[in-house]
Design a protein around this motif. Structure first.
Motif, PDB file in Angstrom:
ATOM      1  N   GLY A  53       0.683  -1.317  -0.090  1.00 49.96           N
ATOM      2  CA  GLY A  53      -0.023  -0.237   0.154  1.00 49.96           C
ATOM      3  C   GLY A  53       0.924   1.221   0.149  1.00 49.96           C
ATOM      4  O   GLY A  53       1.935   1.177  -0.413  1.00 49.96           O
ATOM      5  N   ARG A  54       0.123   2.396   0.448  1.00 46.61           N
ATOM      6  CA  ARG A  54       1.133   3.576   0.206  1.00 46.61           C
ATOM      7  C   ARG A  54       0.727   4.287   1.809  1.00 46.61           C
ATOM      8  O   ARG A  54      -0.283   4.340   2.107  1.00 46.61           O
ATOM      9  CB  ARG A  54       0.579   4.515  -0.800  1.00 46.61           C
ATOM     10  CG  ARG A  54       1.064   3.799  -2.052  1.00 46.61           C
ATOM     11  CD  ARG A  54       1.490   4.818  -3.087  1.00 46.61           C
ATOM     12  NE  ARG A  54       1.995   4.059  -4.501  1.00 46.61           N
ATOM     13  CZ  ARG A  54       1.226   3.954  -5.445  1.00 46.61           C
ATOM     14  NH1 ARG A  54       0.216   4.585  -5.413  1.00 46.61           N
ATOM     15  NH2 ARG A  54       2.015   3.399  -6.471  1.00 46.61           N
ATOM     16  N   VAL A  55       1.792   5.013   2.165  1.00 44.16           N
ATOM     17  CA  VAL A  55       1.572   5.906   3.283  1.00 44.16           C
ATOM     18  C   VAL A  55       1.807   7.474   2.979  1.00 44.16           C
ATOM     19  O   VAL A  55       2.739   7.712   2.072  1.00 44.16           O
ATOM     20  CB  VAL A  55       2.884   5.716   4.262  1.00 44.16           C
ATOM     21  CG1 VAL A  55       2.763   6.526   5.508  1.00 44.16           C
ATOM     22  CG2 VAL A  55       2.840   4.305   4.744  1.00 44.16           C
ATOM     23  N   LEU A  56       0.789   8.376   3.082  1.00 45.22           N
ATOM     24  CA  LEU A  56       0.673   9.639   2.648  1.00 45.22           C
ATOM     25  C   LEU A  56       1.082  10.397   3.852  1.00 45.22           C
ATOM     26  O   LEU A  56       0.747  10.123   5.258  1.00 45.22           O
ATOM     27  CB  LEU A  56      -0.541  10.135   2.338  1.00 45.22           C
ATOM     28  CG  LEU A  56      -1.171   9.222   1.229  1.00 45.22           C
ATOM     29  CD1 LEU A  56      -2.559   9.890   1.059  1.00 45.22           C
ATOM     30  CD2 LEU A  56      -0.366   9.306  -0.029  1.00 45.22           C
ATOM     31  N   ARG A  57       2.035  11.226   3.676  1.00 43.96           N
ATOM     32  CA  ARG A  57       2.699  12.415   4.824  1.00 43.96           C
ATOM     33  C   ARG A  57       2.267  13.946   4.363  1.00 43.96           C
ATOM     34  O   ARG A  57       2.810  14.005   2.955  1.00 43.96           O
ATOM     35  CB  ARG A  57       4.078  12.076   5.145  1.00 43.96           C
ATOM     36  CG  ARG A  57       4.035  10.671   6.017  1.00 43.96           C
ATOM     37  CD  ARG A  57       5.442  10.445   6.416  1.00 43.96           C
ATOM     38  NE  ARG A  57       5.542   9.145   7.374  1.00 43.96           N
ATOM     39  CZ  ARG A  57       5.706   8.093   6.749  1.00 43.96           C
ATOM     40  NH1 ARG A  57       5.752   7.897   5.709  1.00 43.96           N
ATOM     41  NH2 ARG A  57       5.829   7.227   7.706  1.00 43.96           N
ATOM     42  N   GLY A  58       2.064  14.622   4.992  1.00 43.55           N
ATOM     43  CA  GLY A  58       1.972  15.906   4.600  1.00 43.55           C
ATOM     44  C   GLY A  58       2.878  16.744   5.619  1.00 43.55           C
ATOM     45  O   GLY A  58       3.223  16.564   6.611  1.00 43.55           O
ATOM     46  N   SER A  59       3.533  17.694   4.864  1.00 44.20           N
ATOM     47  CA  SER A  59       4.403  18.560   5.538  1.00 44.20           C
ATOM     48  C   SER A  59       4.617  20.045   4.714  1.00 44.20           C
ATOM     49  O   SER A  59       4.959  19.907   3.501  1.00 44.20           O
ATOM     50  CB  SER A  59       5.843  18.039   5.487  1.00 44.20           C
ATOM     51  OG  SER A  59       6.965  18.705   6.098  1.00 44.20           O
ATOM     52  N   GLY A  61       2.299  22.001   3.331  1.00 43.71           N
ATOM     53  CA  GLY A  61       1.353  21.823   2.479  1.00 43.71           C
ATOM     54  C   GLY A  61       1.549  21.170   1.314  1.00 43.71           C
ATOM     55  O   GLY A  61       0.857  21.004   0.337  1.00 43.71           O
ATOM     56  N   GLU A  62       2.592  20.257   1.207  1.00 41.48           N
ATOM     57  CA  GLU A  62       3.202  19.107   0.300  1.00 41.48           C
ATOM     58  C   GLU A  62       2.727  17.994   0.849  1.00 41.48           C
ATOM     59  O   GLU A  62       2.702  17.525   1.979  1.00 41.48           O
ATOM     60  CB  GLU A  62       4.410  19.483  -0.005  1.00 41.48           C
ATOM     61  CG  GLU A  62       5.144  20.519  -0.456  1.00 41.48           C
ATOM     62  CD  GLU A  62       4.690  20.958  -1.918  1.00 41.48           C
ATOM     63  OE1 GLU A  62       4.512  19.826  -2.705  1.00 41.48           O
ATOM     64  OE2 GLU A  62       4.106  21.927  -2.356  1.00 41.48           O
ATOM     65  N   VAL A  63       2.209  16.982   0.093  1.00 42.25           N
ATOM     66  CA  VAL A  63       1.903  15.411   0.327  1.00 42.25           C
ATOM     67  C   VAL A  63       2.719  14.932  -0.519  1.00 42.25           C
ATOM     68  O   VAL A  63       3.048  14.713  -1.458  1.00 42.25           O
ATOM     69  CB  VAL A  63       0.358  15.157  -0.026  1.00 42.25           C
ATOM     70  CG1 VAL A  63       0.277  13.699   0.035  1.00 42.25           C
ATOM     71  CG2 VAL A  63      -0.552  16.343   0.725  1.00 42.25           C
ATOM     72  N   GLY A  64       3.603  13.907   0.242  1.00 38.56           N
ATOM     73  CA  GLY A  64       4.336  12.621  -0.215  1.00 38.56           C
ATOM     74  C   GLY A  64       3.860  11.397   0.175  1.00 38.56           C
ATOM     75  O   GLY A  64       3.202  11.307   1.050  1.00 38.56           O
ATOM     76  N   ALA A  65       4.126  10.470  -0.784  1.00 37.99           N
ATOM     77  CA  ALA A  65       3.630   9.170  -0.818  1.00 37.99           C
ATOM     78  C   ALA A  65       4.892   8.256  -0.854  1.00 37.99           C
ATOM     79  O   ALA A  65       5.573   8.453  -1.657  1.00 37.99           O
ATOM     80  CB  ALA A  65       2.603   8.529  -1.794  1.00 37.99           C
ATOM     81  N   THR A  66       4.970   7.170   0.077  1.00 40.74           N
ATOM     82  CA  THR A  66       5.937   6.275   0.069  1.00 40.74           C
ATOM     83  C   THR A  66       5.129   4.726   0.141  1.00 40.74           C
ATOM     84  O   THR A  66       3.983   4.859   0.537  1.00 40.74           O
ATOM     85  CB  THR A  66       6.942   6.151   1.307  1.00 40.74           C
ATOM     86  OG1 THR A  66       6.085   6.143   2.383  1.00 40.74           O
ATOM     87  CG2 THR A  66       7.598   7.465   1.387  1.00 40.74           C
ATOM     88  N   ASP A  67       5.878   3.741  -0.582  1.00 37.58           N
ATOM     89  CA  ASP A  67       5.503   2.484  -0.593  1.00 37.58           C
ATOM     90  C   ASP A  67       5.515   1.898   0.681  1.00 37.58           C
ATOM     91  O   ASP A  67       6.573   2.321   1.606  1.00 37.58           O
ATOM     92  CB  ASP A  67       5.988   1.679  -1.635  1.00 37.58           C
ATOM     93  CG  ASP A  67       5.535   2.023  -3.019  1.00 37.58           C
ATOM     94  OD1 ASP A  67       4.272   2.655  -2.988  1.00 37.58           O
ATOM     95  OD2 ASP A  67       6.272   1.866  -4.164  1.00 37.58           O
ATOM     96  N   GLY A  68       4.640   0.916   1.297  1.00 37.25           N
ATOM     97  CA  GLY A  68       5.005   0.198   2.451  1.00 37.25           C
ATOM     98  C   GLY A  68       6.206  -0.592   2.204  1.00 37.25           C
ATOM     99  O   GLY A  68       6.829  -0.672   1.355  1.00 37.25           O
TER     100      GLY A  68
END
Length: 118
Positions: A53-59, A61-68
């Motif tokens: 799946g993916r993990v979303l993180r906001g910082s 005003g930007e959103v980044g996604a990483t794979d599990g």
């Protein structure tokens, strides 16, 4: 009636020792458990979860996604079941009959209330 979720937890290899036939029987037992809760009018829904799946993180005003993987842990949440029960004690008794307990724990929580004790 309140809803309670049971997070089906296990180690990543908890079912690896099963033959294909044994794995099929385990799946059938899980489905039979859900069918029984449906007949009782308690089963709300549930399902298995993929290992990826993916993990979303906001910082800023930007959103980044990483794979599990999502966390470093010895256990993973492999699925969930949602039932109706009068209270946490009754939900615990219902989930205590789940066949998954042979392979790992089930974490039971009330749905929809933050900081709730029951």
């Amino acid at each position: 009636m309140p809803h309670y979720i049971g997070f089906i937890r296990a180690t990543q290899d908890s079912h690896d020792h099963l033959s294909p036939g044994e794995a099929q029987r385990v799946l059938e037992n899980y489905m039979a458990w859900a069918d029984e809760r449906t007949k009782e009018g308690r089963f709300v829904g549930g399902g298995g979860l993929s290992r990826s799946g993916r993990v979303l993180r906001g910082s800023g005003g930007e959103v980044g996604a990483t794979d599990g993987p999502h966390t470093e842990a010895t256990e993973i949440v492999g699925g969930y079941q949602v039932i109706e029960a009068e209270d946490l004690d009754q939900a615990e008794k219902i989930f205590a009959t789940h066949p998954h307990l042979e392979f790992g724990p089930i974490e039971v929580r009330k749905v929809g209330e933050r900081g709730c004790e029951d």
